[in-house]
Motif scaffolding. Structure first.
Motif, PDB file in Angstrom:
ATOM      1  N   LEU A   1      -4.593  18.739 -15.738  1.00  0.00           N
ATOM      2  CA  LEU A   1      -5.283  17.984 -16.778  1.00  0.00           C
ATOM      3  C   LEU A   1      -6.442  17.158 -16.222  1.00  0.00           C
ATOM      4  O   LEU A   1      -7.222  16.590 -16.981  1.00  0.00           O
ATOM      5  N   GLY A   2      -6.525  17.088 -14.902  1.00  0.00           N
ATOM      6  CA  GLY A   2      -7.604  16.331 -14.276  1.00  0.00           C
ATOM      7  C   GLY A   2      -7.356  14.842 -14.204  1.00  0.00           C
ATOM      8  O   GLY A   2      -8.304  14.054 -14.114  1.00  0.00           O
ATOM      9  N   VAL A   3      -6.076  14.422 -14.248  1.00  0.00           N
ATOM     10  CA  VAL A   3      -5.756  12.998 -14.148  1.00  0.00           C
ATOM     11  C   VAL A   3      -6.022  12.529 -12.719  1.00  0.00           C
ATOM     12  O   VAL A   3      -5.442  13.044 -11.764  1.00  0.00           O
ATOM     13  N   ALA A   4      -6.898  11.561 -12.571  1.00  0.00           N
ATOM     14  CA  ALA A   4      -7.270  11.064 -11.247  1.00  0.00           C
ATOM     15  C   ALA A   4      -6.143  10.223 -10.657  1.00  0.00           C
ATOM     16  O   ALA A   4      -5.336   9.644 -11.395  1.00  0.00           O
ATOM     17  N   PRO A   5      -6.049  10.148  -9.328  1.00  0.00           N
ATOM     18  CA  PRO A   5      -5.091   9.210  -8.718  1.00  0.00           C
ATOM     19  C   PRO A   5      -5.357   7.792  -9.210  1.00  0.00           C
ATOM     20  O   PRO A   5      -6.486   7.451  -9.587  1.00  0.00           O
ATOM     21  N   GLY A   6      -4.322   6.969  -9.213  1.00  0.00           N
ATOM     22  CA  GLY A   6      -4.465   5.594  -9.674  1.00  0.00           C
ATOM     23  C   GLY A   6      -4.063   4.606  -8.598  1.00  0.00           C
ATOM     24  O   GLY A   6      -3.269   4.924  -7.715  1.00  0.00           O
ATOM     25  N   TYR A   7      -4.624   3.402  -8.666  1.00  0.00           N
ATOM     26  CA  TYR A   7      -4.254   2.354  -7.711  1.00  0.00           C
ATOM     27  C   TYR A   7      -3.943   1.061  -8.454  1.00  0.00           C
ATOM     28  O   TYR A   7      -4.413   0.825  -9.573  1.00  0.00           O
ATOM     29  N   ARG A   8      -3.139   0.227  -7.808  1.00  0.00           N
ATOM     30  CA  ARG A   8      -2.848  -1.109  -8.314  1.00  0.00           C
ATOM     31  C   ARG A   8      -2.725  -2.045  -7.121  1.00  0.00           C
ATOM     32  O   ARG A   8      -1.911  -1.815  -6.222  1.00  0.00           O
ATOM     33  N   LEU A   9      -3.545  -3.078  -7.082  1.00  0.00           N
ATOM     34  CA  LEU A   9      -3.458  -4.065  -6.012  1.00  0.00           C
ATOM     35  C   LEU A   9      -2.177  -4.869  -6.187  1.00  0.00           C
ATOM     36  O   LEU A   9      -1.888  -5.361  -7.278  1.00  0.00           O
ATOM     37  N   GLU A  10      -1.408  -4.997  -5.095  1.00  0.00           N
ATOM     38  CA  GLU A  10      -0.088  -5.600  -5.202  1.00  0.00           C
ATOM     39  C   GLU A  10       0.007  -7.006  -4.630  1.00  0.00           C
ATOM     40  O   GLU A  10       0.586  -7.891  -5.234  1.00  0.00           O
ATOM     41  N   ARG A  11      -0.552  -7.206  -3.429  1.00  0.00           N
ATOM     42  CA  ARG A  11      -0.301  -8.479  -2.754  1.00  0.00           C
ATOM     43  C   ARG A  11      -1.424  -8.804  -1.782  1.00  0.00           C
ATOM     44  O   ARG A  11      -1.998  -7.916  -1.153  1.00  0.00           O
ATOM     45  N   LEU A  12      -1.724 -10.091  -1.682  1.00  0.00           N
ATOM     46  CA  LEU A  12      -2.652 -10.618  -0.685  1.00  0.00           C
ATOM     47  C   LEU A  12      -1.863 -11.605   0.161  1.00  0.00           C
ATOM     48  O   LEU A  12      -1.288 -12.556  -0.364  1.00  0.00           O
ATOM     49  N   SER A  13      -1.809 -11.367   1.468  1.00  0.00           N
ATOM     50  CA  SER A  13      -0.942 -12.182   2.321  1.00  0.00           C
ATOM     51  C   SER A  13      -1.670 -12.615   3.587  1.00  0.00           C
ATOM     52  O   SER A  13      -2.682 -12.034   3.980  1.00  0.00           O
ATOM     53  N   GLY A  14      -1.131 -13.652   4.235  1.00  0.00           N
ATOM     54  CA  GLY A  14      -1.661 -14.144   5.498  1.00  0.00           C
ATOM     55  C   GLY A  14      -0.701 -13.858   6.637  1.00  0.00           C
ATOM     56  O   GLY A  14       0.482 -13.579   6.420  1.00  0.00           O
ATOM     57  N   ARG A  15      -1.226 -13.952   7.871  1.00  0.00           N
ATOM     58  CA  ARG A  15      -0.394 -13.716   9.048  1.00  0.00           C
ATOM     59  C   ARG A  15      -0.905 -14.553  10.213  1.00  0.00           C
ATOM     60  O   ARG A  15      -2.111 -14.761  10.362  1.00  0.00           O
ATOM     61  N   PHE A  16       0.025 -15.028  11.046  1.00  0.00           N
ATOM     62  CA  PHE A  16      -0.333 -15.723  12.279  1.00  0.00           C
ATOM     63  C   PHE A  16      -0.472 -14.702  13.409  1.00  0.00           C
ATOM     64  O   PHE A  16       0.244 -13.698  13.447  1.00  0.00           O
ATOM     65  N   THR A  17      -1.374 -14.978  14.338  1.00  0.00           N
ATOM     66  CA  THR A  17      -1.594 -14.020  15.425  1.00  0.00           C
ATOM     67  C   THR A  17      -0.565 -14.156  16.540  1.00  0.00           C
ATOM     68  O   THR A  17      -0.320 -13.197  17.267  1.00  0.00           O
ATOM     69  N   THR A  18       0.047 -15.338  16.686  1.00  0.00           N
ATOM     70  CA  THR A  18       1.041 -15.506  17.745  1.00  0.00           C
ATOM     71  C   THR A  18       2.431 -15.208  17.208  1.00  0.00           C
ATOM     72  O   THR A  18       2.765 -15.564  16.069  1.00  0.00           O
TER      73      THR A  18
END
Length: 215
Positions: A119-136
């Protein structure tokens, strides 16, 4: 085919199949044999499945080639404490605080095969989460990380169901941006293709942060 049109087509098809199947069951004389009954049951189940797909893909945005899905800016509020603003491509901006030295965006991607692909349905996306991280490692273990949920839970989550039961015609994929450095005044574009996410620095502060981070 856009997701809006795909939602309408799939919802209509699913509803027709369900109603047709129920009408057959309400009139037993139409059931010539067990095989026909099984075929009708299959039509109902397929119709319900189609309706579930239609409802779920309405929550996703179409993936059509490489495209910018969000812009992210960071502003220092304190030591390893940041005000982060995300501007999704088709939604209102989200601003919140994150702790750490780096940020990351997670997204869900749904790919289609079989009849949905025809049918030509394109892939879909949904942004889920924005997170932080420490380098140590010490801070990562000791400190509390903050994360921003970008989407609520669906009552019937097709992506989760496919991950658990490997549903037909659906492929649920998890993608995320490689952790990127926090920098006061830095701005990044988050770009997406069917294969994954990538963060691109768009101003001098972001480019300097990436260069220093890579050394």
């Amino acid at each position: 085919m856009s997701h809006l049109l795909a939602t309408i087509v799939l919802a209509t098809l699913g509803a027709i199949l369900v109603v047709a199947g129920l009408l057959f069951f309400l009139r037993p004389r139409w059931l010539l044999d067990w095989l026909k009954g099984m075929a009708i049951l299959g039509a109902i189940l397929f119709g319900l499945y189609t309706l579930v797909i239609a409802v779920n893909i309405a929550e996703y945005q179409s993936v059509e080639g490489m495209q910018t899905v969000a812009a992210i800016s960071t502003e220092r509020q304190g030591d390893q404490f940041w005000r982060v603003t995300m501007h999704p491509a088709n939604a209102k901006p989200v601003t919140n605080s994150l702790r750490g030295d780096q940020w990351q965006v997670d997204a869900r991607i749904i790919r289609f095969s079989g009849p949905l692909s025809w049918l030509g349905v394109a892939p879909g996306y949904r942004l889920e989460r924005l997170s932080g991280r420490f380098t140590t490692l010490e801070q990562e273990r000791a400190e509390t990380r903050l994360a921003i949920d970008l989407n609520g839970k669906s009552w019937l989550d097709l992506w989760e169901l496919d991950r658990k039961f490997d549903l037909p015609f659906i492929e649920a994929v998890h993608r995320n941006v490689t952790f990127m450095p926090m920098r006061d005044g830095a701005m990044f574009d988050v770009r997406l293709s069917a294969s994954g996410l990538v963060a691109v620095p768009v101003n001098e502060e972001a480019r300097e942060a990436v260069q220093l981070w890579g050394q």
